[in-house]
Design an enzyme around this catalytic site. Structure first.
Site, PDB file in Angstrom:
ATOM      1  N   SER A 132       0.858  -1.188   0.000  1.00  0.00           N
ATOM      2  CA  SER A 132       0.000   0.000   0.000  1.00  0.00           C
ATOM      3  C   SER A 132       0.886   1.228   0.000  1.00  0.00           C
ATOM      4  O   SER A 132       1.896   1.280   0.728  1.00  0.00           O
ATOM      5  CB  SER A 132      -0.907   0.013   1.241  1.00  0.00           C
ATOM      6  OG  SER A 132      -1.788   1.116   1.192  1.00  0.00           O
ATOM      7  N   GLU A 133       0.531   2.219  -0.838  1.00  0.00           N
ATOM      8  CA  GLU A 133       1.446   3.345  -1.039  1.00  0.00           C
ATOM      9  C   GLU A 133       1.625   4.237   0.174  1.00  0.00           C
ATOM     10  O   GLU A 133       2.491   5.108   0.188  1.00  0.00           O
ATOM     11  CB  GLU A 133       1.033   4.188  -2.250  1.00  0.00           C
ATOM     12  CG  GLU A 133      -0.328   4.828  -2.177  1.00  0.00           C
ATOM     13  CD  GLU A 133      -1.359   4.030  -2.949  1.00  0.00           C
ATOM     14  OE1 GLU A 133      -2.263   4.649  -3.519  1.00  0.00           O
ATOM     15  OE2 GLU A 133      -1.271   2.793  -2.968  1.00  0.00           O
ATOM     16  N   ASN A 134       0.818   4.055   1.220  1.00  0.00           N
ATOM     17  CA  ASN A 134       1.062   4.825   2.438  1.00  0.00           C
ATOM     18  C   ASN A 134       2.210   4.237   3.252  1.00  0.00           C
ATOM     19  O   ASN A 134       2.607   4.802   4.271  1.00  0.00           O
ATOM     20  CB  ASN A 134      -0.201   4.926   3.307  1.00  0.00           C
ATOM     21  CG  ASN A 134      -0.726   3.579   3.737  1.00  0.00           C
ATOM     22  OD1 ASN A 134      -0.803   2.655   2.932  1.00  0.00           O
ATOM     23  ND2 ASN A 134      -1.099   3.461   4.998  1.00  0.00           N
ATOM     24  N   GLY A 135       2.786   3.109   2.800  1.00  0.00           N
ATOM     25  CA  GLY A 135       3.989   2.589   3.434  1.00  0.00           C
ATOM     26  C   GLY A 135       3.832   1.275   4.159  1.00  0.00           C
ATOM     27  O   GLY A 135       4.321   1.124   5.286  1.00  0.00           O
TER      28      GLY A 135
END
Length: 217
Positions: A45-48
């Site tokens: 997920s691109e939030n980390g």
């Protein structure tokens, strides 16, 4: 006809052993719940987050562990957390094997519009631009028509584009379609859905080469 869960189950069949997969907001987040248990997959997920698992059971949520859509998630053994710069380094460096996104419109040439409706306030494009610009394998999860019954699989998108010529495959509540140079190729139809219903719901060029099988979930 499929519901959102059915769409996620069908897309889960596209996930292969050893894949690194990015899940977009909406229907794609459900895919992690239905991947085969005998394969190893890393969801990013691109939030980390790398190593997302299924959604938590009621009462077991941890408000500090979320995906890009701010939904609470679980993590699998060996999962890791990192900053957005590292996350987008993975995406821009083409280290993600499969990207699964929602969309408001897809054109017959594989263009995708999934971030803005003119006149409505949005906070920004988010990670969608990076995902569609960097990913080599993009599957879209969406409804075939809008609430007015109008097709969302178009000759040309009418909404602001997120990416151009990037979508490879689409799974809707009616069908599975591949984006080709000649248009949408119909691969499978949803249970109980006829080819004629799919034709009527598709504005873009639809290619039907033979008997179209009913999909299995």
């Amino acid at each position: 006809m499929l519901d959102k869960t059915g769409i996620a189950k069908r897309i889960a069949k596209e996930v292969k052993d050893g894949y690194y997969v990015n899940l977009g907001i909406g229907i794609p987040t459900l895919v992690a719940n239905y991947v085969r248990e005998d394969i190893s997959v890393e969801f990013q997920s691109e939030n980390g987050v790398l190593g997302m698992g299924p959604f938590p059971m009621d009462g077991e949520e941890d408000a500090d562990i979320i995906n890009a859509g701010k939904q609470t998630i679980t993590t699998l053994p060996g999962a890791s957390f990192f900053d957005s710069a590292t996350s987008f380094g993975m995406i821009r460096g083409k280290h993600v094997d499969l990207t699964i996104l929602g969309a408001m419109e897809v054109s017959e040439e594989g263009d995708i519009a999934n971030w803005k409706i003119p006149g409505k306030m949005v906070k920004g494009m988010g990670g969608a631009m990076d995902l569609v610009a960097s990913a080599e394998n993009i599957i879209v999860a969406m409804m075939h028509t809008n609430r007015a019954g109008e097709s969302k699989l178009l000759k040309q998108c009418s909404l602001p584009l997120t990416g151009v010529g990037c979508v490879k495959k689409i799974v809707t509540n009616l069908a599975v379609l591949e984006v080709t140079e000649k248009g949408f190729k119909l691969l499978e139809r949803a249970p109980g859905v006829s080819v004629n219903e799919i034709i009527a719901a598709t504005e873009g060029t639809l290619i039907i080469e033979a008997d179209v099988p009913e999909m299995s979930l």
